[in-house]
Scaffold this active site. Structure first.
Site, PDB file in Angstrom:
ATOM      1  N   ARG A   1     -43.694  20.943 -10.385  1.00 53.71           N
ATOM      2  CA  ARG A   1     -44.972  21.636 -10.190  1.00 53.71           C
ATOM      3  C   ARG A   1     -45.426  22.131 -11.556  1.00 53.71           C
ATOM      4  O   ARG A   1     -44.743  22.932 -12.197  1.00 53.71           O
ATOM      5  CB  ARG A   1     -44.829  22.782  -9.196  1.00 53.71           C
ATOM      6  CG  ARG A   1     -46.134  23.528  -8.866  1.00 53.71           C
ATOM      7  CD  ARG A   1     -45.903  24.512  -7.726  1.00 53.71           C
ATOM      8  NE  ARG A   1     -47.089  25.257  -7.348  1.00 53.71           N
ATOM      9  CZ  ARG A   1     -47.312  26.542  -7.670  1.00 53.71           C
ATOM     10  NH1 ARG A   1     -46.421  27.216  -8.397  1.00 53.71           N
ATOM     11  NH2 ARG A   1     -48.415  27.163  -7.272  1.00 53.71           N
TER      12      ARG A   1
ATOM     13  N   ASN B   1     -53.060  28.715  -7.499  1.00 54.85           N
ATOM     14  CA  ASN B   1     -51.830  29.485  -7.354  1.00 54.85           C
ATOM     15  C   ASN B   1     -52.111  30.873  -6.789  1.00 54.85           C
ATOM     16  O   ASN B   1     -53.014  31.571  -7.259  1.00 54.85           O
ATOM     17  CB  ASN B   1     -51.144  29.630  -8.717  1.00 54.85           C
ATOM     18  CG  ASN B   1     -49.844  30.391  -8.629  1.00 54.85           C
ATOM     19  OD1 ASN B   1     -48.872  29.889  -8.078  1.00 54.85           O
ATOM     20  ND2 ASN B   1     -49.811  31.608  -9.159  1.00 54.85           N
ATOM     21  N   GLU B   2     -51.354  31.253  -5.753  1.00 54.24           N
ATOM     22  CA  GLU B   2     -51.395  32.604  -5.179  1.00 54.24           C
ATOM     23  C   GLU B   2     -52.816  33.164  -5.198  1.00 54.24           C
ATOM     24  O   GLU B   2     -53.094  34.192  -5.831  1.00 54.24           O
ATOM     25  CB  GLU B   2     -50.427  33.507  -5.948  1.00 54.24           C
ATOM     26  CG  GLU B   2     -49.002  32.978  -5.904  1.00 54.24           C
ATOM     27  CD  GLU B   2     -48.002  33.788  -6.710  1.00 54.24           C
ATOM     28  OE1 GLU B   2     -48.403  34.826  -7.293  1.00 54.24           O
ATOM     29  OE2 GLU B   2     -46.819  33.399  -6.749  1.00 54.24           O
TER      30      GLU B   2
ATOM     31  N   HIS C   1     -44.623  31.323  -1.063  1.00 55.40           N
ATOM     32  CA  HIS C   1     -43.837  31.723  -2.230  1.00 55.40           C
ATOM     33  C   HIS C   1     -42.894  32.832  -1.800  1.00 55.40           C
ATOM     34  O   HIS C   1     -43.334  33.854  -1.274  1.00 55.40           O
ATOM     35  CB  HIS C   1     -44.755  32.193  -3.357  1.00 55.40           C
ATOM     36  CG  HIS C   1     -45.566  31.095  -3.960  1.00 55.40           C
ATOM     37  ND1 HIS C   1     -46.383  31.270  -5.058  1.00 55.40           N
ATOM     38  CD2 HIS C   1     -45.692  29.777  -3.624  1.00 55.40           C
ATOM     39  CE1 HIS C   1     -46.963  30.125  -5.370  1.00 55.40           C
ATOM     40  NE2 HIS C   1     -46.573  29.206  -4.495  1.00 55.40           N
TER      41      HIS C   1
ATOM     42  N   TYR D   1     -40.216  35.603  -2.692  1.00 57.41           N
ATOM     43  CA  TYR D   1     -39.541  36.510  -3.605  1.00 57.41           C
ATOM     44  C   TYR D   1     -38.986  37.666  -2.774  1.00 57.41           C
ATOM     45  O   TYR D   1     -38.426  37.450  -1.702  1.00 57.41           O
ATOM     46  CB  TYR D   1     -40.486  36.951  -4.726  1.00 57.41           C
ATOM     47  CG  TYR D   1     -40.872  35.814  -5.660  1.00 57.41           C
ATOM     48  CD1 TYR D   1     -39.992  35.364  -6.641  1.00 57.41           C
ATOM     49  CD2 TYR D   1     -42.110  35.186  -5.558  1.00 57.41           C
ATOM     50  CE1 TYR D   1     -40.331  34.309  -7.496  1.00 57.41           C
ATOM     51  CE2 TYR D   1     -42.464  34.140  -6.407  1.00 57.41           C
ATOM     52  CZ  TYR D   1     -41.571  33.705  -7.375  1.00 57.41           C
ATOM     53  OH  TYR D   1     -41.908  32.664  -8.212  1.00 57.41           O
TER      54      TYR D   1
ATOM     55  N   GLU E   1     -42.775  28.196  -4.420  1.00 58.65           N
ATOM     56  CA  GLU E   1     -42.126  28.989  -5.462  1.00 58.65           C
ATOM     57  C   GLU E   1     -41.064  29.854  -4.805  1.00 58.65           C
ATOM     58  O   GLU E   1     -41.226  30.287  -3.663  1.00 58.65           O
ATOM     59  CB  GLU E   1     -43.098  29.933  -6.176  1.00 58.65           C
ATOM     60  CG  GLU E   1     -43.953  29.340  -7.249  1.00 58.65           C
ATOM     61  CD  GLU E   1     -44.719  30.427  -8.026  1.00 58.65           C
ATOM     62  OE1 GLU E   1     -44.228  31.579  -8.095  1.00 58.65           O
ATOM     63  OE2 GLU E   1     -45.799  30.117  -8.545  1.00 58.65           O
TER      64      GLU E   1
ATOM     65  N   TRP F   1     -38.976  28.663  -9.152  1.00 58.20           N
ATOM     66  CA  TRP F   1     -39.656  29.236 -10.324  1.00 58.20           C
ATOM     67  C   TRP F   1     -38.590  29.819 -11.236  1.00 58.20           C
ATOM     68  O   TRP F   1     -37.835  30.683 -10.817  1.00 58.20           O
ATOM     69  CB  TRP F   1     -40.641  30.321  -9.888  1.00 58.20           C
ATOM     70  CG  TRP F   1     -41.419  30.833 -11.066  1.00 58.20           C
ATOM     71  CD1 TRP F   1     -41.031  31.790 -11.961  1.00 58.20           C
ATOM     72  CD2 TRP F   1     -42.703  30.359 -11.498  1.00 58.20           C
ATOM     73  NE1 TRP F   1     -41.983  31.950 -12.927  1.00 58.20           N
ATOM     74  CE2 TRP F   1     -43.019  31.086 -12.676  1.00 58.20           C
ATOM     75  CE3 TRP F   1     -43.603  29.392 -11.031  1.00 58.20           C
ATOM     76  CZ2 TRP F   1     -44.210  30.887 -13.382  1.00 58.20           C
ATOM     77  CZ3 TRP F   1     -44.773  29.205 -11.731  1.00 58.20           C
ATOM     78  CH2 TRP F   1     -45.082  29.940 -12.884  1.00 58.20           C
TER      79      TRP F   1
END
Length: 454
Positions: A84, A159-160, A226, A228, A255, A284
């Protein structure tokens, strides 16, 4: 990308994850309409020939490190099938006008290219961010480099694209961006990121997934989460993934980081769940982070993999163990995977065992070698010796040093994997070229002692 404004959401996110949510209605996804190249089929991504493709790769911060073009080869050599690539629209970074070259680098290194505009990160909360509409305009400006690359390229629109302020705007903004891309003639598989800095802790993407998928006239959009610190428990991860599976919605983990602290993402559960469900994942990130704890390769050096790099490339359910190259790079057929069979009679007195697994294509191959200590004493430093058949030459290696690159080769442990306790093992590997002979070495010795071949 992990961003500081996102951290303010963690406390609220963890509370939100503890609240029971109602079931959503199963509506299914209509089949893709005249899909070109990579496309959605049910919950899967498939190639033009119908072969399922599961992304296994990492994110590369190209827009900030445009000279690091060797990273594409390094990422491939470590086993990835996808990269990516971070691009800029010019609103905050870039503009990235080298899209054609980026695609060429992906293709030269037999990688599927996921291209993303990073300027949209945190829109609505980050004042400098670009809108999804502006991101779509950037893709339109790069259309000449993208058309015809549908077998090799996925377009991750932005992105995001929404922060934590008014995350509900994500649905209409994403719908409009998809439709703008289609009305301008893009046939590519589109990827759309969740709001809340990609983590969807308010469940806007989850609860409006069908609306987004229906907005695509080509029925060729995949949703991207994503993961986290919002996903710091097995329950949080499995509950979220279950909602998409149960509703038949295509999803990738676009991610994620690793558990370097107690409140960070439970990456071990994430990896095992992704593999068991056949979900793609893209970690990531390769290198260059402001916070180097998220770097996989220190200073972009593949010979200096960090703890995170070792885990995602070489760990259980990692890239090396689970990635399969896209068949577009192997003549339209599934890549040949040759399982090792014994080439000599195993001896019960041996102190080591070797599993040698090849993945071959027209003129090259990659090999993973798992070395196991079957003795009763710890091995402190090792040298594995084997002879490559004629015409085979090593071009890149990982987790060990290799000398020379052909003929009788000695693989010497890296600094981090030299000690093997009884029953312990390590996996190393290399990429090589061949001139038609893809047979395996006939025997192996470890520190001078013959090994069993598993």
């Amino acid at each position: 990308m992990r961003s500081m404004p996102w951290l303010a959401a963690v406390g609220a996110a963890l509370v939100a994850l503890a609240v029971a949510v109602g079931a959503v209605m199963f509506t299914g996804i209509p089949p893709a309409h005249a899909a070109v190249g990579l496309h959605v089929s049910g919950t899967d991504i498939v190639e033009a020939n119908g072969q399922k493709f599961v992304m296994r790769g990492v994110n590369h911060p190209h827009v900030w490190f445009t000279s690091q073009t060797k990273s594409f080869a390094d990422i491939k050599a470590l086993g990835a099938n996808t990269v990516r690539v971070v691009l800029g629209s010019g609103k905050r970074w870039g503009p990235s006008t080298d899209v054609a070259n980026v695609i060429s680098l992906c293709k030269q290194n037999r990688l599927i290219c996921v291209l993303e505009v990073h300027d949209t990160t945190g829109y609505g909360e980050e004042g400098a961010a670009a809108s999804l509409d502006e991101a779509a305009d950037y893709w339109i400006s790069q259309k000449s480099a993208l058309v015809g690359q549908e077998n090799h390229v996925v377009i991750n629109i932005g992105n995001e694209p929404i922060g934590n302020n008014n995350a509900a705007q994500w649905t209409s903004a994403t719908t409009a961006a998809i439709q703008k891309m289609r009305s301008n003639g893009f046939e590519h598989l589109l990827m759309v990121d969740a709001p809340n800095w990609g983590q969807d802790w308010q469940y806007v993407m989850r609860d409006n997934a069908q609306t987004i998928l229906n907005a695509d006239s080509k029925r060729n959009t995949v949703l991207s989460i994503h993961m986290y610190a919002v996903f710091n428990s097995a329950a949080a991860i499995t509950d979220y993934l279950n909602r998409f599976r149960d509703n038949g919605w295509p999803l990738v983990i676009g991610e994620f980081g690793w558990r370097f602290g107690a409140n960070e993402v439970d990456h071990e559960t994430l990896l095992s769940e992704a593999v068991s469900r056949g979900l793609g994942y893209l970690g990531w990130s390769w290198s260059g982070n402001t916070d180097p704890i998220l770097d996989m390769a220190a200073g972009f050096d593949p010979n200096q993999l960090t703890t995170w790099g070792q885990r995602i490339f070489n760990g259980a359910n990692g890239i090396k163990a689970t990635a399969k190259e896209a068949t577009i790079y192997s003549g339209g057929a599934t890549p040949t995977v040759t399982s090792t069979t014994p080439t000599s009679t195993p001896t019960s007195s041996g102190s080591c065992r070797v599993a040698y697994v090849m993945n071959t294509w027209n003129t090259g191959f990659t090999t993973n070698i798992t070395v196991t200590n079957t003795g009763s004493s710890t091995i402190n430093g090792w040298r594995l010796v084997f002879t490559l058949p004629g015409g085979q030459t090593i071009t890149n290696g990982w987790s060990a040093s290799y000398a020379p690159t052909s003929g009788q080769v000695t693989a010497t442990n890296a600094g981090w994997n030299g000690n093997l306790a009884p029953g312990g093992s390590t996996t190393v590997g290399f990429q090589a070229t061949h001139t038609g002979n893809t047979t395996e070495p006939a025997s192996f010795t470890l520190n001078g002692a013959p090994c069993q071949v598993a």
